[in-house]
Scaffold this motif. Sequence first.
Motif, PDB file in Angstrom:
ATOM      1  N   THR A   1      -1.683 -15.618  -0.482  1.00 22.03           N
ATOM      2  CA  THR A   1      -2.923 -16.265  -0.036  1.00 22.03           C
ATOM      3  C   THR A   1      -3.717 -16.773  -1.238  1.00 22.03           C
ATOM      4  OG1 THR A   1      -2.991 -14.861   1.919  1.00 22.03           O
ATOM      5  CG2 THR A   1      -5.068 -15.889   1.241  1.00 22.03           C
TER       6      THR A   1
ATOM      7  N   PHE B   1     -11.952 -20.986   1.872  1.00 21.81           N
ATOM      8  CA  PHE B   1     -10.651 -21.346   1.302  1.00 21.81           C
ATOM      9  C   PHE B   1      -9.624 -20.247   1.576  1.00 21.81           C
ATOM     10  CE2 PHE B   1      -7.304 -21.798  -1.720  1.00 21.81           C
ATOM     11  CZ  PHE B   1      -7.195 -23.162  -1.965  1.00 21.81           C
TER      12      PHE B   1
ATOM     13  N   GLU C   1      -8.653 -20.059   5.221  1.00 23.23           N
ATOM     14  CA  GLU C   1      -7.752 -21.156   5.578  1.00 23.23           C
ATOM     15  C   GLU C   1      -6.346 -20.894   5.019  1.00 23.23           C
ATOM     16  OE1 GLU C   1      -8.137 -23.942   7.293  1.00 23.23           O
ATOM     17  OE2 GLU C   1      -6.507 -25.239   6.575  1.00 23.23           O
ATOM     18  N   ALA C   2      -6.321 -20.420   3.785  1.00 20.27           N
ATOM     19  CA  ALA C   2      -5.022 -20.155   3.153  1.00 20.27           C
ATOM     20  C   ALA C   2      -4.290 -19.007   3.844  1.00 20.27           C
ATOM     21  CB  ALA C   2      -5.213 -19.852   1.671  1.00 20.27           C
TER      22      ALA C   2
ATOM     23  N   ARG D   1      -4.127 -18.488   6.994  1.00 20.25           N
ATOM     24  CA  ARG D   1      -3.556 -18.851   8.296  1.00 20.25           C
ATOM     25  C   ARG D   1      -2.038 -18.884   8.204  1.00 20.25           C
ATOM     26  NH1 ARG D   1      -6.497 -24.255  10.231  1.00 20.25           N
ATOM     27  NH2 ARG D   1      -5.134 -24.013  12.039  1.00 20.25           N
ATOM     28  N   ALA D   2      -1.401 -18.352   9.213  1.00 18.95           N
ATOM     29  CA  ALA D   2       0.058 -18.404   9.306  1.00 18.95           C
ATOM     30  C   ALA D   2       0.761 -17.705   8.156  1.00 18.95           C
ATOM     31  CB  ALA D   2       0.528 -19.846   9.400  1.00 18.95           C
ATOM     32  N   ARG D   3       0.148 -16.683   7.601  1.00 14.07           N
ATOM     33  CA  ARG D   3       0.834 -15.903   6.566  1.00 14.07           C
ATOM     34  C   ARG D   3       1.483 -14.692   7.228  1.00 14.07           C
ATOM     35  NH1 ARG D   3       1.331 -18.562   1.744  1.00 14.07           N
ATOM     36  NH2 ARG D   3      -0.519 -19.805   1.413  1.00 14.07           N
TER      37      ARG D   3
END
Lengths: 182, 1000
Positions: free
Chosen positions: A120, A174, A177-178, A180-182
């Motif tokens: 992330t 930030f 957002e980063a 997301r989907a991790r």
Amino acid sequence: MVEATTLQRTLPLEGRVSSGPRVTIRPAPTAQRVSLRASADAVSAVSKGLGVDLPITPKQSARAGARAVLWLGPDEWLVIEEGERDLLADLGRAKALYSAVDVSHRNTAIVVSGPAAADTLNAGCPQDLSLEAFPVGACSRTVLGKIEIVLYRTAEDVFRVECWRSFSQYAFAFLAEAARAR
Amino acid sequence: MSSAGEHRIAGVGRLTPANPVRFTFDGKAYSGLQGDTIASALIASGVHLVGRSFKYHRPRGILSDGPEEPNALVGVRRDAARATPNVRATVQEIYDGLNAVSQNRWPSLSFDVGAVNDIASPLFSAGFYYKTFMWPKVAWEHVYEPFIRNAAGLGQAPTEPDPDHYAAQYAHCDVLVIGGGVAGLSAALAAAESGARVILCDERAAFGGALRFEAEARLDGKPGYDWAQDAAATLAAMDNVRILSRTTAFGYYAQNFVGLAERVTEHLAAPAADAPRERLWQVRAGRVIIAAGAIERHMVFANNDRPGIMLASAARTFLNHHGVAVGRKVGVYTANDSAYAAAIDLKKAGIDIPAIVDVRDNPQGSAIDEARAFGIRVLTGHAVTGTGGKLRVASMIVEPNKGGAAEIIPVDALIMSAGWTPSVHMFSQSRGKVAWDAATERFLPGTYAQDCVSIGACNGTDRLEESVSEAIAAGESAAKATRKRAKKSKVKIAVEGGGDWTGSMLGAGPNGANGKVIKAFVDFQNDVTAKDIRLAVQEGMHSIEHVKRFTTNGMATDQGKLSNLHGLAIAAEALGREIPKVGLTTFRAPYTPTTFGAIVGHARGELFDPARHTPMHESEVAAGAVFEDVGPWKRAWYYPRAGEDMHAAVNRECRTVREVAGMFDATTLGKIEVVGPDAAEFLNLIYTNPFLKLGVGRLRYGIMCREDGFIYDDGVVGRMAEDRFHVTTTTGGAPRVLQHMEDYLQTEFPHMKVWLTSTTEQWAVIAVQGPKAREIIEPFVEGIDLSNEAFPHMSVREGTFCGVPTRLFRMSFTGETGFEINVPADYGRQVWEKVYERGKSMGMCLYGTETMHVLRAEKGYIIVGQDTDGTVTPYDAGLGWAVGKNKTDFVGIRGLKRPDLVADGRRQLVGLKVKDGKTVLEEGAQIVADPNQPVPMKMIGWVSSSYWSENCGRPIALALVEGGFERMGRTLYVPMPDRAIEVEVTGTVFFDEEGGRING
């Protein structure tokens, strides 16, 4: 006439949290912080006052209890006290030439934790965050997207992101957002 | 017949008939299988015509099976906001519901009006644009530009904002392997098992590279493609490996910094809401192993662009991987053995091969023997000199090279190979120099510029066995070079089979470039023919760079992956020079088109740029503030009440501050804590003012110059202790002032014991200004005597405010009695609310930056950057009093003595009084002495600040005017389009000239 008031602090990231299965992002509790500047000959006296040996190697930190000292430059450290001990008072006992500036409110911190924490952060931080290159205890003044941060790894999958107060909304958004989907 | 297309052959290929996928092309429904691309699925249904060419609108089909595809570009549309033009049908995987449309045709693909360009093609030869769009000049606007704009580019961009999100990721590794074919996989295995941190990427959905079509190869006893899947799975399971499919290495930058674009959801029918559409990887690698493979070239002959004509390896992939036959009667035209392997595979699958036409006179090798053994008619020393058909190839015209009767052979597909071009794009992007290998007629990696190595087909290593051993060695040595304790890997890969092909042809085949209207295409995407390149040479283009630009060969989005070498060979032949003497054009990033979305990544919306808010921001929002951008800060501009416009609000705020009081958020001003025994000495050098004798608890307004003597910044400096100063800067100047100070400290004054720390954000700053300011704050203050005697103007005290520690400044930027309350930032909002609550009840208002500007202008206080422009000295600004007369040194002292800076006639800051008493001058307006002089007039200055002053009842202005101090009382003019405005030169203080209010 003095109004007897106890003011509450208004924290910049009050109540914000972003949590997913592999990474959680939340504001750190308030802490005392000092931007410490000292030349090499003052290091041992200042260390004694602080009760923590100032690290003198790039990217390294030292810790004693709730107090952490982060190396930021050849004569610069960020001291973070998460407990109750009075940081400036302790420093005041050091018999040496140094500069201590209270930045407790200038900085705010975000804790990024979980197995995808490093990934992330790497969305916006160009540093190598492998445990090999950035082990637990490593720290660095670096960038996250378009802002400057101080990054501090407190556990294998926990990072503390220190940034200036007015950049914290950007930093949090930030990271969320980063994440997301991790 | 299979439901997934009548050209699907049962039992052939690797896809599973149980996994059908439905999609549409130009509105018609088709069915394919999971693992198909749009191209393979369309061919399975017998569709070869997929688009129209760029210039001539010729019908075009599918030429390749990969990223090099120049022809088969389609639009893929999920919805109005997710419509992607120019998607390569040979790369895009199909998913249920995929909606693809053909491009560059109207009204329909099979009947296209633009095809008239093909008939009129003599008008559209090379250099057409340069020759045609010359004159008359007026035609540019109305004829040429609209024509070019209409013709430029293919496909339709979406009309709505992109709703998807794109991710970014930095990554580090010891070894980056670009390309996941047999060489890349072998190298990655060797490097990873040696202990290196490895990233392996491949642009396709699955790993295996040429093993997709190479059916004969066996590795470790397994069919090659199966081995590749197992190898990829082995790598994926290793902790030290990151393996990325659908990921294109598109750019190779300095110091082994490589950009990768990963397409995360483009192949999914229903992407998860949180999944990014693409992810940009920025990889820093210790060593890069380039295993990019080779790209098969087409043959250049007349009408070689009809749908159904394609590369032999593509036909072989469609057959061996997708189980699709490209035709029922497939002709072959080749200069290379690999087309034989394709012909034999098709023959084995029951497809009729009417003839293999080999341009070579006497090709030798097992492939040729085997083809003959299968009973295929092999015509050596022959060429295909043309094709028949319209929307699909129907025949090939075959002629002996030595002359003789032409034979027309009916076909419904024609496969071809002119040999293989090693993919040196990434190597070349790394600034490596390619070298020409005359024996095999190809450019190979020559001199390396970065820590990288090429292996396998892109390095000219042809035999499978050699590729594998080269790859293992490269992987092991990369690990050894990048890692201290690399183990010796035990990777051993047994290799059987694999093609051993020779043969190459560069440039046009026999008859390919003769005749006036023969179209033997070199570059399919830009419609460049062999004839065009010869024409370019005839017209004087002798450098390949000129030929490229004149013909546009290789300038399309495929970057000439198929066409560059052909174009070069034709140009070299026409020039009568050897190929390496003519040179190769440079390969540039991106290797394949990369979307803006991938490059922009997270930086959109609120993440486009940080917006900085002060601690009081939410209170200001609640109070109805209108904000303005000051750098990244959002500052309250003015606070309109119901029915007020900006003018009315600012007038009210200005009046209220002077009559009662106003409160202003001054947090954004830069703050620097200057600490150390030499702090006063340091500031004495940085500022023009004297600082040594400033007492503890006192403030001083300071001017800071650059070395050249011009004003750089200003601000108020407070001495908190003998060795500690609280410095303020302008809002915009905060970072550069800190840098300026740090620069001098480290380079000019390194002996000084001084440290600088930015405290801009440590303190929330609330300015309370006006006659009632003291009365308003008094109840909140403890530990500070606020009386005028104990706490005069320009002093600072520490105490508490609302019970929290404060640095209370007695200062003013309005000319009124004023205080600036500094409290730790997190307390700012609550303190603001408390003071506002009390102040409001006493008639105080909130005011914003506009009122602040007006009030300071009424007092003639400058704003650096508005009333100065980088050429204004303290003396020019009327601030000579701020330059220490007895100082022997400070930054700018020598600059201020330069002849030009002490000469007469410099622009000086003055006030302007508008004679009509009502016109507000325009900021930036020029000033002249004589309005009746002819244009261009001599400008003698300009208006730097101008406002309506409600407190003065008239407009006020500051201006920089040549010799301004000498012109006091004179009349000057501000010429405007309709008239010249008469103004009188005055002093800069418009309100309370005696200045008594500030000490109230």
